[in-house]
Design an enzyme around this catalytic site. Structure first.
Site, PDB file in Angstrom:
ATOM      1  N   ARG A 119     -56.133  40.791 -87.273  1.00 15.10           N
ATOM      2  CA  ARG A 119     -55.131  41.308 -87.956  1.00 15.10           C
ATOM      3  C   ARG A 119     -55.029  42.789 -87.788  1.00 15.10           C
ATOM      4  O   ARG A 119     -55.967  43.463 -88.135  1.00 15.10           O
ATOM      5  CB  ARG A 119     -55.015  41.021 -89.378  1.00 15.10           C
TER       6      ARG A 119
ATOM      7  N   SER B 252     -50.122  36.754 -92.141  1.00 15.09           N
ATOM      8  CA  SER B 252     -50.029  35.979 -93.542  1.00 15.09           C
ATOM      9  C   SER B 252     -49.149  36.715 -94.452  1.00 15.09           C
ATOM     10  O   SER B 252     -47.813  37.017 -94.242  1.00 15.09           O
ATOM     11  CB  SER B 252     -51.425  35.745 -94.046  1.00 15.09           C
ATOM     12  N   HIS B 253     -49.730  37.253 -95.797  1.00 14.79           N
ATOM     13  CA  HIS B 253     -48.977  37.728 -96.697  1.00 14.79           C
ATOM     14  C   HIS B 253     -48.611  39.478 -96.496  1.00 14.79           C
ATOM     15  O   HIS B 253     -48.436  40.213 -97.266  1.00 14.79           O
ATOM     16  CB  HIS B 253     -49.654  37.457 -98.181  1.00 14.79           C
TER      17      HIS B 253
ATOM     18  N   ASP C 216     -46.007  32.526 -99.196  1.00 13.48           N
ATOM     19  CA  ASP C 216     -46.145  33.842 -98.559  1.00 13.48           C
ATOM     20  C   ASP C 216     -45.439  33.862 -97.112  1.00 13.48           C
ATOM     21  O   ASP C 216     -44.588  32.930 -96.697  1.00 13.48           O
ATOM     22  CB  ASP C 216     -47.434  34.142 -98.453  1.00 13.48           C
TER      23      ASP C 216
ATOM     24  N   ASP D  97     -46.668  33.172 -94.154  1.00 15.29           N
ATOM     25  CA  ASP D  97     -46.530  32.378 -93.140  1.00 15.29           C
ATOM     26  C   ASP D  97     -46.717  30.795 -93.848  1.00 15.29           C
ATOM     27  O   ASP D  97     -47.101  29.935 -93.129  1.00 15.29           O
ATOM     28  CB  ASP D  97     -47.851  32.497 -92.241  1.00 15.29           C
TER      29      ASP D  97
ATOM     30  N   ASP E   9     -48.484  29.377 -96.212  1.00 14.52           N
ATOM     31  CA  ASP E   9     -49.545  28.653 -96.685  1.00 14.52           C
ATOM     32  C   ASP E   9     -50.346  28.991 -97.969  1.00 14.52           C
ATOM     33  O   ASP E   9     -51.081  28.242 -98.660  1.00 14.52           O
ATOM     34  CB  ASP E   9     -50.867  28.953 -95.580  1.00 14.52           C
ATOM     35  N   ARG E  10     -49.609  29.951 -98.784  1.00 15.45           N
ATOM     36  CA  ARG E  10     -49.985  30.335 -99.993  1.00 15.45           C
ATOM     37  C   ARG E  10     -48.908  29.623-101.000  1.00 15.45           C
ATOM     38  O   ARG E  10     -47.715  29.529-100.516  1.00 15.45           O
ATOM     39  CB  ARG E  10     -50.106  31.945-100.330  1.00 15.45           C
TER      40      ARG E  10
ATOM     41  N   LYS F  76     -54.347  25.665 -95.569  1.00 13.37           N
ATOM     42  CA  LYS F  76     -53.733  25.587 -96.994  1.00 13.37           C
ATOM     43  C   LYS F  76     -52.125  25.417 -96.901  1.00 13.37           C
ATOM     44  O   LYS F  76     -51.696  25.551 -95.780  1.00 13.37           O
ATOM     45  CB  LYS F  76     -54.246  26.909 -97.918  1.00 13.37           C
TER      46      LYS F  76
ATOM     47  N   ARG G  84     -62.292  43.402-103.949  1.00 18.52           N
ATOM     48  CA  ARG G  84     -61.629  42.738-104.886  1.00 18.52           C
ATOM     49  C   ARG G  84     -62.943  42.505-106.080  1.00 18.52           C
ATOM     50  O   ARG G  84     -63.824  42.324-105.720  1.00 18.52           O
ATOM     51  CB  ARG G  84     -61.430  41.395-104.166  1.00 18.52           C
TER      52      ARG G  84
END
Ligand code: G6P
Ligand code: ZN
Length: 543
Positions: free
Chosen positions: A22, A113-114, A277, A279, A281-282, A376, A496
Site C-alpha cells: 500500500r 481498503s479503508h 469500507d 473494498d 471487507d469491513r 473478512k 494504536r
C-alpha cells in the site's frame, strides 16, 4: 500475441505490509513500479501455466489502469484464463469468493481498503492464494526478495480489454472473462443466510440504512438488500462507487461514517444502521442510539450464529486478533468451543479456517468473517445481523443489552496517533519493550500492572512463530492496554493504543465509555510516556 520482455531495475520499497503493498497513488504511478511488483508476484506463483487468475479491485482511482496492465502481464506469464469483474470491480470478499468458486490459482486484489482514494490518495495491490485468502508471510517475503532483485518483466503487446461489457475475449492464448462482480457473491450469501426470513422482516416494516460511503459495496448492497430482500429503495445510500469515494474517508467507524452515526443517534433513527469500507471487507453496525463495537459484534454473532442456516450446526471455534476485546472469549467459554488469539492481520485466520478449527473470526478494526471465504466480509456481517434480528424479532439494541447482561460488558476504545515521525514512534515501542520486565506490581492511574508481554504468536496449525506483535499490559482490575504500530499506514507511523475494561455488573452497563476507561487511558499514557515521546497531548482519532 507478442510478449515483450522489458528490462527493469528494482525499487527498494516493495515489501508488503499487513495487507499487501500500500502506497500513495503517486508512488504506484512511477514508471515500471506496478509492473515490477506484479512480475514479482507472478514469479512466485507455482503452476501459473494454464491456470485461472482472478483480478479485481475496489474501483478507486488508478484501478482500471492497473487491471489492464495485470491482464496483459498475466497473458505474457502463461496464465490460461483471467476472471475479471466488470469495470475492473470486485469487492475483496467477492474476489475471495470468486477465487474459491472457480478454483483459481489466486487473485490480484487491487485496493487500499479503508484508506482515502483519488489522485492524492492511496492505492494497493495484494495477492490472494487459491484458498481465497491473503498470501502468508512466507509468500510475501519471497515476493519482496524477487521484487528486490528483478531485472525484467513480461507483458503482452495487446489492446486493452473492454471491461464494460460482460463476456469472453482473448489476449493471445489467454481467455478473459469479464464477469458480473455481484452474482457469485450474492449466490453464496443466499446459501448461508435465511433470505426468506430477512425479506419477511423488511415486509413487516423494518427499516435500515446501509451507507456504502461511495465505495465498492454500493452495487452489492443495492442488489442484495433492495433487489433480493425487498428493502425499500433508498435503504442504501452513497451507493455508487466513485474513484475518490466522493471525498469520503471510506473507513466505517463513528468518526468517518458520521452521517450514519448522526442518523442512528437522532430522533429519526431507523431500526438498524450499517456501513462498509473502501473494498467491502469491513463493517460497522449501529443499533438505534447505540454503536456496536466490532469486538462486541463478533461476540454477539458468535452466540447467535446458529440462527442462520449456514451455521445451524454450531461453530467449530472462534478467533480474534490480539487487540480485539475479550468479549468473544466469554461466549466461546460458554459454548465450550476454542477461542484463538492471533496477531493483527486477516491472513493469520486462514490456517485456522482451513484446518477447520474455527468457523467465525473477527478483529477490532471492524472485520468479521467466517469459513465461507478467506477474507473478512462486511456485507455478510450485516446480513448475519439481519438474519438474527429477523429470527429473534428483537430490536438490535436489546440484543446488545441482553448480551452484556449475560456475559458482562467489555468497555472498549482505541486511540490512534497518526502520522508520527517514524524514529520516535519506534523508540517509544522499544522503550516500552525494555520496560516490561519491571512493570508487574507497579501502579499507574490507580491501576496495578498484573502481567505484560510482547505478543508472539505460534500458529497451532503449522507451528510458525510470529514475534513482536504488540505490547500487552494486563491490569489487576480486569483492564488491558495494548500498544502496536499500524502495518497499513502510508505516511509516517501510526501508533494504536487499545484500551478496555471488563464490567460484570449490569447496573453499570450504561456508563460513558470515556469515563469508564479514563484510568486505563491515564495508565497507558504514563507507561508509554506518549506525550513526552510523541509531542502529542491527544490522539488523532478516538473510536
Ligand atoms: C487490514 C487488515 C486487518 C487489520 C487491519 C488493521 O484491514 O486486513 O486484518 O486488522 O488492516 O491493520 P493496522 O496494522 O493498520 O492496525
Ligand atoms: Zn478493507
Amino acid at each position: 500475441m507478442v510478449t515483450t520482455r522489458i528490462p527493469t531495475t528494482p525499487f527498494s520499497d516493495q515489501r508488503p505490509g499487513t495487507s499487501g503493498l500500500r502506497k500513495k497513488v503517486t508512488v504506484f504511478q512511477q514508471p515500471r513500479y506496478v509492473e515490477n511488483f506484479i512480475q514479482a508476484i507472478f514469479d512466485n506463483v507455482e503452476g501459473a501455466e494454464g491456470s485461472t487468475l482472478v483480478i479485481g479491485g475496489d474501483g478507486r482511482f488508478f484501478n482500471e489502469s492497473v487491471v489492464q496492465t495485470a491482464i496483459k502481464m498475466a497473458a505474457a506469464n502463461g496464465f490460461g484464463r483471467v476472471l475479471v469483474g466488470q469495470k475492473g470491480l470486485l469487492s475483496t470478499p467477492a474476489a475471495s469468493c470468486v477465487i474459491r468458486k472457480h478454483k483459481a490459482i489466486g487473485g490480484l486484489v487491487l485496493s487500499a481498503s479503508h484508506n482515502p482514494g483519488g489522485p492524492d490518495g492511496d492505492f494497493g495491490i495484494k495477492f490472494n492464494m487459491s484458498h481465497g485468502g491473503p498470501a502468508p508471510e512466507s509468500f510475501t517475503e519471497a515476493m519482496f526478495q524477487k521484487a528486490s532483485a528483478i531485472t525484467e518483466y513480461r507483458i503482452a503487446d495487446a489492446p486493452d480489454v473492454d471491461l464494460g461489457r460482460i463476456g469472453q475475449s482473448r489476449v493471445g492464448e489467454m481467455t478473459v472473462d469479464v464477469i458480473d462482480p455481484v452474482a457469485d457473491y450474492a449466490e453464496l450469501m443466499e446459501q448461508l443466510l435465511d433470505f426468506d426470513k430477512i425479506a419477511d422482516l423488511f415486509r413487516s416494516g423494518f427499516r435500515m440504512r446501509f451507507d456504502a460511503l461511495s465505495a465498492i459495496t454500493g452495487p452489492y448492497a443495492t442488489a442484495i438488500l433492495e433487489g433480493r430482500l425487498g428493502a425499500p429503495a433508498g435503504t442504501v445510500v452513497n451507493g455508487e462507487p466513485k474513484p475518490d469515494f466522493g471525498g469520503h474517508h471510506p473507513d466505517p467507524n463513528p468518526v468517518h461514517a458520521h452521517e450514519l452515526m448522526e442518523l442512528m443517534l437522532g430522533p429519526d433513527a431507523p431500526d438498524f444502521g450499517a456501513a462498509s469500507d473502501g473494498d467491502g471487507d469491513r463493517n460497522m453496525i449501529v443499533a438505534p442510539n447505540l454503536f456496536v463495537t466490532p469486538s462486541d459484534s463478533l461476540a454477539i454473532l458468535t452466540s447467535h450464529a446458529h440462527l442462520a442456516p449456514g451455521y445451524a450446526g454450531g461453530l467449530a471455534g472462534v478467533a480474534r486478533s490480539m487487540p480485539t476485546s475479550r468479549a468473544a472469549d466469554r461466549v466461546a467459554a460458554k459454548l465450550g468451543i476454542n477461542c484463538f488469539e492471533t496477531p493483527t492481520g486477516w491472513k493469520f485466520f486462514a490456517n485456522l479456517l482451513d484446518a477447520g478449527l474455527i468457523t467465525l473470526c473477527g478483529e477490532e478494526s471492524a472485520g468479521t468473517g467466517s469459513n465461507h471465504i478467506r477474507e473478512k466480509d462486511g456485507l455478510w456481517a450485516v446480513l448475519l445481523w439481519l438474519n438474527i434480528l429477523a429470527v429473534t424479532r428483537k430490536p438490535a439494541d436489546q440484543i446488545v443489552r441482553e448480551h452484556w447482561a449475560t456475559f458482562g460488558r467489555d468497555y472498549y476504545t482505541r486511540h490512534d496517533y497518526e502520522e508520527l515521525e517514524t524514529a520516535p514512534a519506534n523508540e517509544l515501542m522499544d522503550a516500552l519493550r525494555a520496560k516490561l520486565p519491571g512493570l508487574p506490581g507497579q501502579r499507574f492511574g490507580g491501576l496495578t500492572v498484573q502481567s505484560c508481554d510482547d505478543f508472539a504468536y505460534t500458529d497451532p496449525v503449522d507451528g510458525s512463530v510470529t514475534p513482536k506483535q504488540g505490547v500487552r499490559i494486563h491490569f489487576a482490575e480486569d483492564a488491558r492496554a495494548v500498544f502496536r504500530l499500524s502495518g497499513t499506514g502510508t505516511s509516517g507511523a501510526t501508533m494504536r493504543v487499545y484500551l478496555e475494561r471488563f464490567e460484570p455488573d449490569a447496573s453499570r452497563h450504561d456508563l460513558p465509555t470515556a469515563d469508564v476507561l479514563a484510568p486505563v487511558v491515564q495508565a497507558a499514557n504514563e507507561i508509554a510516556e506518549i506525550a513526552a515521546r510523541t509531542g502529542r497531548s491527544e490522539p488523532s482519532v478516538v473510536t
